[in-house]
Design a protein around this motif. Structure first.
Motif, PDB file in Angstrom:
ATOM      1  N   PHE A  72       2.708  11.689 -33.040  1.00  0.00           N
ATOM      2  CA  PHE A  72       3.620  11.241 -33.827  1.00  0.00           C
ATOM      3  C   PHE A  72       4.674  10.190 -33.625  1.00  0.00           C
ATOM      4  O   PHE A  72       6.812  10.894 -33.335  1.00  0.00           O
ATOM      5  CB  PHE A  72       4.028  12.448 -34.883  1.00  0.00           C
ATOM      6  N   PHE A  73       4.855   9.385 -33.638  1.00  0.00           N
ATOM      7  CA  PHE A  73       5.845   8.339 -33.310  1.00  0.00           C
ATOM      8  C   PHE A  73       6.570   9.244 -31.926  1.00  0.00           C
ATOM      9  O   PHE A  73       6.132   9.448 -30.572  1.00  0.00           O
ATOM     10  CB  PHE A  73       7.453   8.195 -34.310  1.00  0.00           C
ATOM     11  N   PHE A  74       7.873   9.403 -31.715  1.00  0.00           N
ATOM     12  CA  PHE A  74       8.609  10.256 -30.095  1.00  0.00           C
ATOM     13  C   PHE A  74       8.089  11.017 -30.140  1.00  0.00           C
ATOM     14  O   PHE A  74       7.903  12.419 -28.841  1.00  0.00           O
ATOM     15  CB  PHE A  74      10.007   9.382 -30.319  1.00  0.00           C
ATOM     16  N   ILE A  75       7.238  12.121 -31.209  1.00  0.00           N
ATOM     17  CA  ILE A  75       6.855  13.536 -30.596  1.00  0.00           C
ATOM     18  C   ILE A  75       5.922  13.849 -30.628  1.00  0.00           C
ATOM     19  O   ILE A  75       4.505  12.682 -30.912  1.00  0.00           O
ATOM     20  CB  ILE A  75       6.705  13.985 -32.438  1.00  0.00           C
ATOM     21  N   GLN A  76       5.829  14.313 -29.733  1.00  0.00           N
ATOM     22  CA  GLN A  76       4.075  14.603 -29.210  1.00  0.00           C
ATOM     23  C   GLN A  76       3.330  16.123 -29.392  1.00  0.00           C
ATOM     24  O   GLN A  76       4.411  16.891 -28.611  1.00  0.00           O
ATOM     25  CB  GLN A  76       4.041  14.276 -27.844  1.00  0.00           C
ATOM     26  N   ILE A  77       2.571  16.365 -29.202  1.00  0.00           N
ATOM     27  CA  ILE A  77       2.172  17.705 -30.144  1.00  0.00           C
ATOM     28  C   ILE A  77       0.885  18.533 -29.248  1.00  0.00           C
ATOM     29  O   ILE A  77       0.226  17.844 -29.512  1.00  0.00           O
ATOM     30  CB  ILE A  77       1.758  18.584 -31.803  1.00  0.00           C
ATOM     31  N   TRP A  78       0.694  19.823 -28.953  1.00  0.00           N
ATOM     32  CA  TRP A  78       0.208  19.946 -27.503  1.00  0.00           C
ATOM     33  C   TRP A  78      -0.323  21.131 -28.472  1.00  0.00           C
ATOM     34  O   TRP A  78       0.382  21.894 -29.306  1.00  0.00           O
ATOM     35  CB  TRP A  78       0.972  20.644 -26.345  1.00  0.00           C
ATOM     36  N   PRO A  79      -1.713  21.544 -28.166  1.00  0.00           N
ATOM     37  CA  PRO A  79      -2.682  22.501 -28.672  1.00  0.00           C
ATOM     38  C   PRO A  79      -2.240  24.036 -28.326  1.00  0.00           C
ATOM     39  O   PRO A  79      -2.072  24.712 -29.313  1.00  0.00           O
ATOM     40  CB  PRO A  79      -3.755  22.348 -27.819  1.00  0.00           C
ATOM     41  N   GLN A  80      -0.759  24.387 -27.380  1.00  0.00           N
ATOM     42  CA  GLN A  80       0.299  24.846 -27.079  1.00  0.00           C
ATOM     43  C   GLN A  80       1.245  25.453 -28.199  1.00  0.00           C
ATOM     44  O   GLN A  80       1.759  26.775 -28.625  1.00  0.00           O
ATOM     45  CB  GLN A  80       0.665  25.914 -26.003  1.00  0.00           C
ATOM     46  N   GLU A  81       0.869  24.035 -29.578  1.00  0.00           N
ATOM     47  CA  GLU A  81       2.271  24.145 -29.552  1.00  0.00           C
ATOM     48  C   GLU A  81       1.788  24.033 -31.838  1.00  0.00           C
ATOM     49  O   GLU A  81       2.058  23.364 -32.453  1.00  0.00           O
ATOM     50  CB  GLU A  81       3.462  22.432 -29.680  1.00  0.00           C
ATOM     51  N   VAL A  82       1.038  24.414 -31.753  1.00  0.00           N
ATOM     52  CA  VAL A  82       0.504  24.925 -32.866  1.00  0.00           C
ATOM     53  C   VAL A  82       1.157  25.280 -33.911  1.00  0.00           C
ATOM     54  O   VAL A  82       0.765  25.185 -35.449  1.00  0.00           O
ATOM     55  CB  VAL A  82      -1.173  25.654 -33.223  1.00  0.00           C
ATOM     56  N   TYR A  83       2.345  26.172 -33.740  1.00  0.00           N
ATOM     57  CA  TYR A  83       2.974  26.892 -34.620  1.00  0.00           C
ATOM     58  C   TYR A  83       3.993  25.252 -35.751  1.00  0.00           C
ATOM     59  O   TYR A  83       4.505  25.948 -36.179  1.00  0.00           O
ATOM     60  CB  TYR A  83       4.502  28.090 -33.931  1.00  0.00           C
ATOM     61  N   TYR A  84       3.738  24.163 -35.001  1.00  0.00           N
ATOM     62  CA  TYR A  84       4.904  23.173 -36.036  1.00  0.00           C
ATOM     63  C   TYR A  84       3.950  22.515 -36.890  1.00  0.00           C
ATOM     64  O   TYR A  84       4.478  22.134 -38.168  1.00  0.00           O
ATOM     65  CB  TYR A  84       4.791  21.711 -34.710  1.00  0.00           C
ATOM     66  N   PHE A  85       2.021  22.338 -37.187  1.00  0.00           N
ATOM     67  CA  PHE A  85       1.216  22.470 -38.212  1.00  0.00           C
ATOM     68  C   PHE A  85       1.279  23.279 -39.003  1.00  0.00           C
ATOM     69  O   PHE A  85       1.542  23.446 -40.049  1.00  0.00           O
ATOM     70  CB  PHE A  85       0.142  22.248 -37.240  1.00  0.00           C
ATOM     71  N   THR A  86       1.613  25.059 -38.197  1.00  0.00           N
ATOM     72  CA  THR A  86       2.356  26.002 -39.449  1.00  0.00           C
ATOM     73  C   THR A  86       3.285  25.663 -40.100  1.00  0.00           C
ATOM     74  O   THR A  86       3.579  25.810 -41.281  1.00  0.00           O
ATOM     75  CB  THR A  86       2.946  27.827 -38.616  1.00  0.00           C
ATOM     76  N   GLY A  87       4.722  25.712 -39.592  1.00  0.00           N
ATOM     77  CA  GLY A  87       6.326  25.325 -40.166  1.00  0.00           C
ATOM     78  C   GLY A  87       5.818  23.765 -41.220  1.00  0.00           C
ATOM     79  O   GLY A  87       5.649  23.710 -42.266  1.00  0.00           O
ATOM     80  N   LEU A  88       4.505  22.859 -40.898  1.00  0.00           N
ATOM     81  CA  LEU A  88       4.438  21.701 -42.051  1.00  0.00           C
ATOM     82  C   LEU A  88       3.795  22.451 -43.123  1.00  0.00           C
ATOM     83  O   LEU A  88       3.906  21.897 -44.015  1.00  0.00           O
ATOM     84  CB  LEU A  88       4.092  20.458 -40.993  1.00  0.00           C
ATOM     85  N   LEU A  89       3.395  23.026 -42.608  1.00  0.00           N
ATOM     86  CA  LEU A  89       2.088  23.504 -43.952  1.00  0.00           C
ATOM     87  C   LEU A  89       3.186  24.384 -45.269  1.00  0.00           C
ATOM     88  O   LEU A  89       2.673  24.673 -46.315  1.00  0.00           O
ATOM     89  CB  LEU A  89       0.637  24.492 -43.625  1.00  0.00           C
TER      90      LEU A  89
END
Length: 475
Positions: A72-89
């Motif tokens: 997402f633009f300058f952000i890169q999310i790896w599978p180990q960082e799934v907690y970011y998606f939790t935060g977005l939810l």
């Protein structure tokens, strides 16, 4: 129910087709603006470019399933960082709750995908077939050559919109220009065609045929929000104390001249005609009302024509609806517990995510201890433990990493089958799995299980990652 009770007639009401009429005004303009904005973002976002350097995709927003990355633009999310998606939810849920606390189903009326695409399909229908009255007359007359042509053109345009909706969705999972070329030359992966077909069908059915039925019978949010709202939330409401009793303009003028009560509502049914779900807001709060405000615009136009004040229908609270018959002035309470708690939670989760993004390392290490055996005694009296170590390199270039272990005196680390016992080169934007042995000399074997820390450091010392595990003296 008594045994002698006889039920006659159907147990449910058959669907009555809704013919929403076009209108104009403040809330209709807001809906048009949001429609253009949201659909513009959805359809065009895959084509935005973002330079991330060599060996990395240059699509601004990309879900890279083969490499298990989200960009997402300058952000890169790896599978180990799934907690970011939790935060977005969590943020999305709290935002929805906040919108409900402020103005009821305002999400449904302006931003829900069903509302946005149905609005677009209605616009196409009006452009091809005409407005409400024309469509109703044409449906009663039956099929003619021109009617068949209009219906065919309408459904063709609907299918084209639905097809591009499905096509835009799959573009988020691959390089958009490349995939578009492959789709047009029939060289795209089979899954792309399957998902485009599924999303084309669902968009066409939901936005073109099911329409208000989706909001009333399928979507669970109306039932949920009804339990979450309170008497201070703004909802589209009819001011009955001002509107009743209903009568024509002439009769109302005559009644007022005689000092008799006369309402401003002339029973023109314009509020019902423009409603996308066919609700009569004068009957009070209803499950089918999506709080879109189109009835407000329609009623304001009528009030202007008959010389009466606007906002006979307006966003109002249950508190004020109860106060008006008593002659009390309206009061509002936008700042209350729930309108403070939800933003606080959004800020807390959002702030935590920003902090985590700002402080995260582009080097990672994970450790897994061998389970069978836990440790191996050596002929010289020392003890050896085996580990699987995974190094993670988030940079777009090769990375030389040095491994070390600490936590007990004398521990010696060795990478199995590698040119260097303590160093490894991790390819760009990938992981590297290593077999590692840690040996405790005979005179320094721990007496019990000991916590150890594995440290990975790049060659220039700018990035360091650690992981903890245990060293077992016996297995």
């Amino acid at each position: 129910m008594d045994d002698d009770t006889i039920i006659t007639g159907p147990l449910y009401a058959s669907r009555k087709k809704v013919y929403p009429q076009a209108t104009h005004g403040t809330f209709r303009n807001i809906k048009w603006a949001l429609l253009v904005l949201t659909l513009g973002v959805y359809y065009l976002m895959p084509f935005l470019r973002w330079d991330r350097g060599p060996f990395l995709p240059n699509q601004a927003v990309l879900i890279d399933m083969p490499h298990r990355r989200f960009y997402f633009f300058f952000i890169q999310i790896w599978p180990q960082e799934v907690y970011y998606f939790t935060g977005l939810l969590i943020i999305a849920a709290m935002t929805l709750f906040l919108m409900n606390a402020v103005a009821g189903r305002v999400w449904c009326g302006y931003l829900c995908w069903q509302t946005v695409w149905t609005d677009l399909f209605y616009a196409v229908e009006r452009w091809v077939e005409g407005d409400r009255r024309e469509r109703m007359i044409k449906d009663k007359k039956g099929l003619t050559f021109r009617r068949v042509y209009e219906l065919g053109l309408k459904h063709f345009l609907w299918l084209m919109i639905a097809w591009w909706t499905g096509g835009a969705f799959v573009l988020y999972f691959a390089d958009a220009p490349t995939l578009v070329k492959q789709l047009l030359t029939f060289q795209a992966p089979g899954n792309a065609y399957i998902w485009i077909g599924i999303l084309t069908f669902t968009t066409y059915m939901f936005a073109g045929h099911m329409r208000e039925q989706t909001c009333i019978y399928i979507c669970p949010w109306p039932r949920i929000q009804a339990a979450m709202t309170d008497e201070w939330a703004l909802n589209v409401s009819y001011e009955s104390t001002r509107g009743e009793p209903r009568m024509s303009t002439k009769k109302a003028a005559a009644a007022r001249a005689k000092g008799l009560p006369a309402g401003d509502c002339i029973d023109c049914h314009q509020c019902v005609a423009v409603c996308p779900t066919g609700v009569d807001i004068r009957d009070g709060s209803q499950l089918g009302c999506i709080q879109c405000g189109l009835c407000i615009d329609a009623c304001d136009i009528v009030m202007k024509e008959i010389g009466r004040p606007p906002r006979l229908i307006a966003y109002d609270t249950d508190i004020n609806i109860a106060r008006r018959p008593q002659g009390l002035p309206p009061i509002y309470k936008p700042i209350r517990a729930r309108t403070m708690i939800y933003p606080a939670m959004i800020a807390a989760v959002g702030g935590l995510m920003v902090w985590k993004l700002a402080t995260r390392s582009d080097l990672g290490v994970d450790v897994l201890h061998d389970r069978n055996p836990m440790s191996i005694p050596m002929s010289d009296g020392g003890v050896r433990n085996g580990y699987t170590i995974r190094l993670l390199n988030k940079q777009a270039n090769d990375r030389h990493v040095r491994l070390s272990v600490s936590g007990a005196p004398g521990l010696q680390l060795k990478i199995v089958d590698a040119p260097s016992p303590t160093e490894a080169t991790v390819p760009p934007d990938s992981t590297l799995e290593l077999r590692v042995m840690v040996v405790a000399p005979a005179d320094e074997v721990p007496q019990a299980s000991t916590n150890v820390t594995f440290t990975a450091q790049d060659e220039n010392g700018k990035a360091t990652a650690t992981a903890k595990d245990h060293f077992f003296p016996n297995g």
